[in-house]
Design a protein around this motif. Structure first.
Motif, PDB file in Angstrom:
ATOM      1  N   HIS A 271       0.847  -1.196   0.000  1.00 31.68           N
ATOM      2  CA  HIS A 271       0.000   0.000   0.000  1.00 31.68           C
ATOM      3  C   HIS A 271       0.883   1.246   0.000  1.00 31.68           C
ATOM      4  CE1 HIS A 271       0.968   0.747   4.154  1.00 31.68           C
ATOM      5  NE2 HIS A 271       0.691  -0.519   4.430  1.00 31.68           N
ATOM      6  N   ARG A 272       0.239   2.388  -0.194  1.00 32.54           N
ATOM      7  CA  ARG A 272       1.012   3.612  -0.403  1.00 32.54           C
ATOM      8  C   ARG A 272       0.970   4.559   0.781  1.00 32.54           C
ATOM      9  NH1 ARG A 272      -0.516   1.185  -4.815  1.00 32.54           N
ATOM     10  NH2 ARG A 272       0.258   1.723  -6.893  1.00 32.54           N
ATOM     11  N   ALA A 273       0.627   4.068   1.973  1.00 36.92           N
ATOM     12  CA  ALA A 273       0.586   4.964   3.135  1.00 36.92           C
ATOM     13  C   ALA A 273       1.995   5.465   3.453  1.00 36.92           C
ATOM     14  CB  ALA A 273       0.005   4.247   4.343  1.00 36.92           C
ATOM     15  N   CYS A 274       2.060   6.654   4.070  1.00 36.36           N
ATOM     16  CA  CYS A 274       3.360   7.215   4.440  1.00 36.36           C
ATOM     17  C   CYS A 274       4.014   6.325   5.498  1.00 36.36           C
ATOM     18  CB  CYS A 274       3.213   8.604   5.049  1.00 36.36           C
ATOM     19  SG  CYS A 274       2.125   9.703   4.174  1.00 36.36           S
ATOM     20  N   GLN A 275       5.308   6.499   5.617  1.00 36.18           N
ATOM     21  CA  GLN A 275       6.028   5.805   6.685  1.00 36.18           C
ATOM     22  C   GLN A 275       5.473   6.240   8.039  1.00 36.18           C
ATOM     23  OE1 GLN A 275      10.239   6.388   7.152  1.00 36.18           O
ATOM     24  NE2 GLN A 275      10.633   4.879   5.534  1.00 36.18           N
ATOM     25  N   GLY A 276       5.266   5.285   8.907  1.00 32.47           N
ATOM     26  CA  GLY A 276       4.816   5.624  10.257  1.00 32.47           C
ATOM     27  C   GLY A 276       3.339   5.934  10.358  1.00 32.47           C
ATOM     28  N   CYS A 277       2.590   5.688   9.307  1.00 27.04           N
ATOM     29  CA  CYS A 277       1.155   5.995   9.315  1.00 27.04           C
ATOM     30  C   CYS A 277       0.430   5.085  10.308  1.00 27.04           C
ATOM     31  CB  CYS A 277       0.563   5.800   7.925  1.00 27.04           C
ATOM     32  SG  CYS A 277      -1.226   5.965   7.899  1.00 27.04           S
ATOM     33  N   ALA A 278      -0.230   5.678  11.282  1.00 27.60           N
ATOM     34  CA  ALA A 278      -0.925   4.854  12.270  1.00 27.60           C
ATOM     35  C   ALA A 278      -2.361   4.545  11.861  1.00 27.60           C
ATOM     36  CB  ALA A 278      -0.897   5.540  13.636  1.00 27.60           C
ATOM     37  N   GLU A 279      -2.858   5.193  10.819  1.00 22.61           N
ATOM     38  CA  GLU A 279      -4.206   4.838  10.333  1.00 22.61           C
ATOM     39  C   GLU A 279      -4.179   3.421   9.770  1.00 22.61           C
ATOM     40  OE1 GLU A 279      -6.374   7.424   7.699  1.00 22.61           O
ATOM     41  OE2 GLU A 279      -6.837   8.771   9.364  1.00 22.61           O
TER      42      GLU A 279
ATOM     43  N   HIS B 258     -13.570   4.908  18.136  1.00 20.93           N
ATOM     44  CA  HIS B 258     -12.867   6.120  17.717  1.00 20.93           C
ATOM     45  C   HIS B 258     -11.377   5.923  17.961  1.00 20.93           C
ATOM     46  CE1 HIS B 258     -13.230  10.450  16.700  1.00 20.93           C
ATOM     47  NE2 HIS B 258     -12.005  10.467  17.229  1.00 20.93           N
ATOM     48  N   ILE B 259     -10.614   5.827  16.893  1.00 26.63           N
ATOM     49  CA  ILE B 259      -9.198   5.475  17.039  1.00 26.63           C
ATOM     50  C   ILE B 259      -8.302   6.673  16.734  1.00 26.63           C
ATOM     51  CG2 ILE B 259      -7.368   3.902  16.307  1.00 26.63           C
ATOM     52  CD1 ILE B 259      -9.445   1.862  15.550  1.00 26.63           C
ATOM     53  N   LEU B 260      -7.575   7.131  17.739  1.00 23.51           N
ATOM     54  CA  LEU B 260      -6.591   8.182  17.482  1.00 23.51           C
ATOM     55  C   LEU B 260      -5.465   7.575  16.661  1.00 23.51           C
ATOM     56  CD1 LEU B 260      -5.765  11.177  18.135  1.00 23.51           C
ATOM     57  CD2 LEU B 260      -4.126  10.156  19.726  1.00 23.51           C
ATOM     58  N   SER B 261      -5.234   8.130  15.466  1.00 20.17           N
ATOM     59  CA  SER B 261      -4.287   7.540  14.523  1.00 20.17           C
ATOM     60  C   SER B 261      -3.251   8.584  14.143  1.00 20.17           C
ATOM     61  CB  SER B 261      -5.020   7.069  13.273  1.00 20.17           C
ATOM     62  OG  SER B 261      -6.145   6.277  13.626  1.00 20.17           O
ATOM     63  N   VAL B 262      -2.104   8.463  14.757  1.00 15.16           N
ATOM     64  CA  VAL B 262      -1.057   9.461  14.554  1.00 15.16           C
ATOM     65  C   VAL B 262      -0.640   9.508  13.083  1.00 15.16           C
ATOM     66  CG1 VAL B 262       1.301  10.152  15.168  1.00 15.16           C
ATOM     67  CG2 VAL B 262      -0.219   9.162  16.910  1.00 15.16           C
ATOM     68  N   CYS B 263      -0.534  10.741  12.573  1.00 15.44           N
ATOM     69  CA  CYS B 263      -0.176  10.955  11.169  1.00 15.44           C
ATOM     70  C   CYS B 263       1.108  11.780  11.132  1.00 15.44           C
ATOM     71  CB  CYS B 263      -1.314  11.704  10.482  1.00 15.44           C
ATOM     72  SG  CYS B 263      -0.886  12.416   8.891  1.00 15.44           S
ATOM     73  N   PRO B 264       2.246  11.124  10.988  1.00 16.98           N
ATOM     74  CA  PRO B 264       3.507  11.862  11.029  1.00 16.98           C
ATOM     75  C   PRO B 264       3.563  12.983   9.993  1.00 16.98           C
ATOM     76  CG  PRO B 264       3.911   9.487  11.048  1.00 16.98           C
ATOM     77  CD  PRO B 264       2.449   9.674  10.804  1.00 16.98           C
TER      78      PRO B 264
ATOM     79  N   ARG C  61       3.629  16.665  11.566  1.00 20.51           N
ATOM     80  CA  ARG C  61       5.024  17.121  11.438  1.00 20.51           C
ATOM     81  C   ARG C  61       5.877  16.573  12.583  1.00 20.51           C
ATOM     82  NH1 ARG C  61       4.401  20.670   6.795  1.00 20.51           N
ATOM     83  NH2 ARG C  61       2.188  20.988   6.778  1.00 20.51           N
ATOM     84  N   ILE C  62       5.941  15.244  12.588  1.00 14.29           N
ATOM     85  CA  ILE C  62       6.824  14.560  13.537  1.00 14.29           C
ATOM     86  C   ILE C  62       7.604  13.502  12.762  1.00 14.29           C
ATOM     87  CG2 ILE C  62       5.353  14.897  15.587  1.00 14.29           C
ATOM     88  CD1 ILE C  62       4.444  11.923  15.136  1.00 14.29           C
ATOM     89  N   PRO C  63       8.718  13.044  13.280  1.00 11.69           N
ATOM     90  CA  PRO C  63       9.452  11.980  12.591  1.00 11.69           C
ATOM     91  C   PRO C  63       8.623  10.693  12.557  1.00 11.69           C
ATOM     92  CG  PRO C  63      10.785  12.980  14.333  1.00 11.69           C
ATOM     93  CD  PRO C  63       9.393  13.501  14.501  1.00 11.69           C
ATOM     94  N   ALA C  64       8.684   9.963  11.435  1.00  9.37           N
ATOM     95  CA  ALA C  64       7.857   8.777  11.245  1.00  9.37           C
ATOM     96  C   ALA C  64       8.077   7.739  12.346  1.00  9.37           C
ATOM     97  CB  ALA C  64       8.145   8.157   9.881  1.00  9.37           C
ATOM     98  N   ASP C  65       9.306   7.659  12.869  1.00 12.23           N
ATOM     99  CA  ASP C  65       9.573   6.609  13.855  1.00 12.23           C
ATOM    100  C   ASP C  65       9.023   6.952  15.239  1.00 12.23           C
ATOM    101  OD1 ASP C  65      11.371   8.667  14.154  1.00 12.23           O
ATOM    102  OD2 ASP C  65      13.023   7.375  14.804  1.00 12.23           O
ATOM    103  N   LEU C  66       8.398   8.125  15.366  1.00  7.97           N
ATOM    104  CA  LEU C  66       7.845   8.488  16.671  1.00  7.97           C
ATOM    105  C   LEU C  66       6.319   8.364  16.729  1.00  7.97           C
ATOM    106  CD1 LEU C  66      10.058  11.529  17.765  1.00  7.97           C
ATOM    107  CD2 LEU C  66      10.273   9.101  18.387  1.00  7.97           C
ATOM    108  N   ALA C  67       5.734   7.762  15.697  1.00  8.46           N
ATOM    109  CA  ALA C  67       4.267   7.684  15.638  1.00  8.46           C
ATOM    110  C   ALA C  67       3.705   6.945  16.849  1.00  8.46           C
ATOM    111  CB  ALA C  67       3.828   7.004  14.346  1.00  8.46           C
ATOM    112  N   ILE C  68       4.293   5.819  17.187  1.00  7.31           N
ATOM    113  CA  ILE C  68       3.780   5.026  18.308  1.00  7.31           C
ATOM    114  C   ILE C  68       3.964   5.808  19.614  1.00  7.31           C
ATOM    115  CG2 ILE C  68       4.049   2.862  19.610  1.00  7.31           C
ATOM    116  CD1 ILE C  68       2.884   2.548  16.747  1.00  7.31           C
ATOM    117  N   GLU C  69       5.120   6.456  19.726  1.00 13.14           N
ATOM    118  CA  GLU C  69       5.434   7.235  20.912  1.00 13.14           C
ATOM    119  C   GLU C  69       4.417   8.364  21.119  1.00 13.14           C
ATOM    120  OE1 GLU C  69       7.474   6.283  23.055  1.00 13.14           O
ATOM    121  OE2 GLU C  69       7.202   8.050  24.349  1.00 13.14           O
ATOM    122  N   TYR C  70       4.072   9.049  20.045  1.00 16.75           N
ATOM    123  CA  TYR C  70       3.119  10.158  20.192  1.00 16.75           C
ATOM    124  C   TYR C  70       1.718   9.670  20.532  1.00 16.75           C
ATOM    125  CZ  TYR C  70       6.158  14.094  19.525  1.00 16.75           C
ATOM    126  OH  TYR C  70       7.116  15.043  19.732  1.00 16.75           O
ATOM    127  N   GLY C  71       1.383   8.491  20.060  1.00 15.25           N
ATOM    128  CA  GLY C  71       0.101   7.900  20.461  1.00 15.25           C
ATOM    129  C   GLY C  71       0.085   7.655  21.961  1.00 15.25           C
TER     130      GLY C  71
END
Ligand SMILES: Cc1ncc(C[n+]2csc(CCOP(=O)(O)OP(=O)(O)O)c2C)c(N)n1
Ligand code: SF4
Ligand SMILES: [Mg+2]
Lengths: 388, 308
Positions: B22-30, B218-224, B228-238
């Motif tokens: 699929h074509r989602a961005c790196q770190g896409c939590a959706e 309702h799922i909070l889905s971090v979108c790097p 505007r956060i680094p992709a590897d911090l998506a889980i951390e920001y959640g």
């Protein structure tokens, strides 16, 4: 055994949907469609029709739910009018693009503003290019027969397109007419259960409604266009089969009294009955006028129309919608392009009548025939009876 | 030895229903959230998806990433489409035209497709009581069209249509509380979740699937990309969203509120806001205001949970 009875056309339309054994109905009430959906709710509530009636919260959701139901393989029906048709406008294109064989009874009504609950064709003319097959009805019998035929056309493997059955608000939907209902047994043999080619089911997963990049969109739309154009053969075939079985014969273009005259009216829907009355009266004065009725509007029945037009010298196109700044009414424009492309030598006239439920008198057509209605020089069309 | 808590999901299917590529961005939590949810929903699921990132990253004709039946009709109508599917499956089973088995219908939409343009269709579907699960993938803006604000965008956030400027702080309204709006329909099950807490998410999907009626997650889905956060911090920001109380994890079962993971004592919201490009322009007093609001919301949630 068929039964004949005097019945309101709206009720007859819902009985036709029942005879077609529809399985999911998603609809939202709007005058003058209400009697159709009320009666369908009743049939479902009484267990006379084994179907699910989804009381959606808007027409947008009605057409959306119809898409879902049809994609999941159910025979799906809805009905709307005017503002409702406009609210579902976005989804009309998607239903046809996704090749979903939904059938809708469109009870033609004027569009706001000013708000008008009464009949005309401004709603359907604003939706004419949505990729649906469109049939127009002149009387209640045609409504019943068309709804039954519509499912057979829509679900045909070579078609798989949604079909609208148009009937004029009030002047047709609310009148009581003698209508013959075919027996359930005969309808069942004419219209077997819907067997979808593809449907949403976990045993055979499919993706429906993917998006088209520029390198594929044109081809996807072209394929859809070809399916719509080619559906005419199936429509003619279904009409023939219906005629053979039930004894009522339909054609994409029907004519009345066109043999001995070089003048004819062209019109859609129940206004054709008013015109026919005028033609009878003209006959009593020894004058001959013909009538060309478009039963099928989409796909536009070019060949059939051409053969009806070819020996005519003068044609009056009668419409129930304002051109809205266009050169002429929408029906006129299509007929004009047909005449131009085939280099026919025909004088074309365009008359707008019956907007927002305004009465349409047979005398109008007598005056048109007698050239008593004159054109304004700055317009190609005349709005009959307008107080300026 | 089995780890405590694992029994909840040890029986969830291993199978994947999102194909790779699929074509989602790196770190896409959706897409991560959806992938986790589908594991629990399982094979006998039909998905109606709204227009948005997840639709666009998965289905350029003639390809697809979905291994379950999937349909996209438009942006604002996933709930209505799902209503039609659920009704069709029910009547076709009643009429014995298809085999009777437990097929679950889900509708998936973004925060825009849910709390803005799709709200009416959603409310209708919840009120009608269809047996289906609605999943809102909340990345707090219209990401698919280029990070425009939605009613789910948090106060102060920079988006392309809520730019901070001399006369604006950025998003000037507070986040719409969509889960509470869903709960106000008195449906059997409502929950919030976040893929940074997968076990919590799994168990909520399981409940949502099993209730006899509509459920809403309702799922909070971090979108790097949009935050505007680094992709590897998506889980951390959640995790930070949950630990600061910005996005509490709770469920509403038969109208009873319950916090499913308590992060108390809450960390300061500053920990969550700092480092996100979309909040970079906020001043100390702005953050203080946000802190007040978040604390009050957390207290209110605790109060709701205390009601018997
Ligand atoms: C009727 C309509 N209006 C606008 C759009 C344009 N549009 C497509 S997706 C989208 C935003 C989607 O945002 P969201 O629902 O939050 O999903 P995300 O992309 O963030 O996952 C918009 C505005 C559309 N497709 N249809
Ligand atoms: S923009 Fe955000 S939500 Fe959309 S695919 Fe990229 S990371 Fe995922
Ligand atoms: Mg979003």
């Amino acid at each position: 055994m068929s039964i004949k009875k005097g019945i309101e056309v709206s009720i007859a339309a819902s009985i036709a949907a029942k005879l077609a054994r529809v399985e999911v109905i998603a609809a939202y009430p709007i005058t003058p469609q209400t009697h159709i959906v009320e009666h369908l709710s009743e049939l479902v509530a009484n267990g006379e029709l084994e179907a699910i009636y989804i009381n959606v919260e808007s027409e947008h959701s009605a057409m959306s739910a119809c898409c879902g139901a049809s994609a999941a393989g159910a025979r799906t029906f809805t009905s709307t009018s005017a503002q409702g048709l406009e609210l579902m406008h976005e989804i009309l294109f998607i239903a046809s693009g996704m090749r979903l064989p939904i059938v809708m009874a469109t009870v033609n009504r004027a569009l706001s503003s000013p708000l008008s609950i009464w009949g005309d064709h401004s709603d359907i003319m604003a939706a004419r290019d949505t990729g649906w097959i469109m049939l127009f009805c002149e009387n209640g019998q045609e409504v019943v027969d068309s709804i039954i035929m519509a499912f057979k056309i829509a679900e045909h493997r070579n078609v798989l397109l949604p079909v609208m059955v148009n009937l004029d608000g009030f002047s047709l939907s609310h009148v009581i007419e003698p209508i013959e209902f075919p027996s359930q047994k005969d309808v069942d043999s004419f219209l077997p259960p819907y067997k979808p080619l593809y449907s949403l089911h976990p045993d055979r997963p499919v993706t429906m409604g993917a998006y088209g990049m520029p390198e594929i969109y044109t081809e996807a739309k072209y394929a859809q266009e070809m399916a719509l154009i080619n559906s005419k053969d199936t429509i003619i075939g279904v009409m023939k089969e219906f005629g053979d079985k039930f004894g009522r014969h339909y054609k994409p273009v029907e004519t009345h009294n066109t043999e001995n005259t070089d003048f004819a009216f062209i019109c859609l829907g129940s206004t054709n009955e008013n015109i026919a009355t005028a033609i009878d009266e003209l006959k009593s004065y020894g004058k001959e006028a013909g009538l060309i009725k478009l039963r099928l509007f989409r796909p536009f029945p070019k060949d059939e129309l051409l053969s009806a037009l070819k020996d005519k010298k003068r044609i009056a196109v009668i419409e129930r919608a304002m051109p809205a700044g266009a050169a002429n009414g929408p029906l006129y424009n299509e007929i004009a392009s047909l005449i131009y492309n085939n280099r026919l030598d025909i004088t074309l006239e365009n008359y707008i009548v019956g907007l927002g439920g305004r009465d349409v008198h047979p005398e109008y057509f007598i005056d048109i025939f007698d050239k008593k209605i004159t054109f304004k020089t700055d317009k190609n069309y005349t709005v009959i009876g307008v107080r300026e | 030895m089995r780890l405590k808590g694992l029994e909840l999901y040890t029986d969830h299917p291993e199978a994947e229903f999102v194909a790779s590529g699929h074509r989602a961005c790196q770190g896409c939590a959706e897409i991560l959230a959806l992938r986790m949810a589908l594991k629990v929903f399982g094979k006998d699921t039909i998905m109606a998806m709204a227009t948005g990132c997840m639709e666009i990253i998965s289905t350029p004709l003639p390809t697809t990433n979905w291994e379950i039946p999937w349909i996209h009709v438009a942006f604002e109508n996933a709930a209505a489409v799902a209503s039609g599917i659920e009704s069709a499956i029910r009547i076709l089973q009643e009429k014995k035209k298809i085999e009777r088995k437990d097929i679950h219908v889900i509708a998936v939409a973004g925060d825009g497709g849910t709390s803005d343009i799709g709200m009416q269709a959603l409310s209708g579907a919840l009120e009608r009581g269809h047996k289906f699960t609605y999943i809102c993938l909340d990345n707090e803006a219209y990401m698919n069209t280029g990070i425009q604000r939605s009613s789910s965008t948090p106060y102060g956030a920079m988006t392309t249509t809520s730019p901070p400027g001399k006369k604006s702080i950025g998003q000037s309204t507070w986040k719409k509380d969509m889960a509470k709006i869903a709960a106000a329909h008195n449906i059997p099950y409502v929950a919030t979740a976040c893929p940074s807490y997968p076990f919590d998410l799994f168990s909520k999907i399981k409940k949502a699937r099993s209730v006899n009626g509509p459920s809403y997650i309702h799922i909070l889905s971090v979108c790097p990309t949009g935050w505007r956060i680094p992709a590897d911090l998506a889980i951390e920001y959640g995790k930070l969203a949950v630990r600061t109380g910005v996005f509490p994890l709770y469920e509403v079962e038969d109208s009873r509120y319950k916090i499913t993971y308590s992060p108390e004592p809450l960390r300061p919201v500053q920990d969550y806001l700092k480092g996100q490009g979309r909040f970079r322009h906020l001043k100390d007093e702005d953050i203080e205001l946000i802190q007040k609001r978040i604390t009050a919301q957390w207290e209110e949630l605790k109060y709701l949970c205390s009601l018997k």
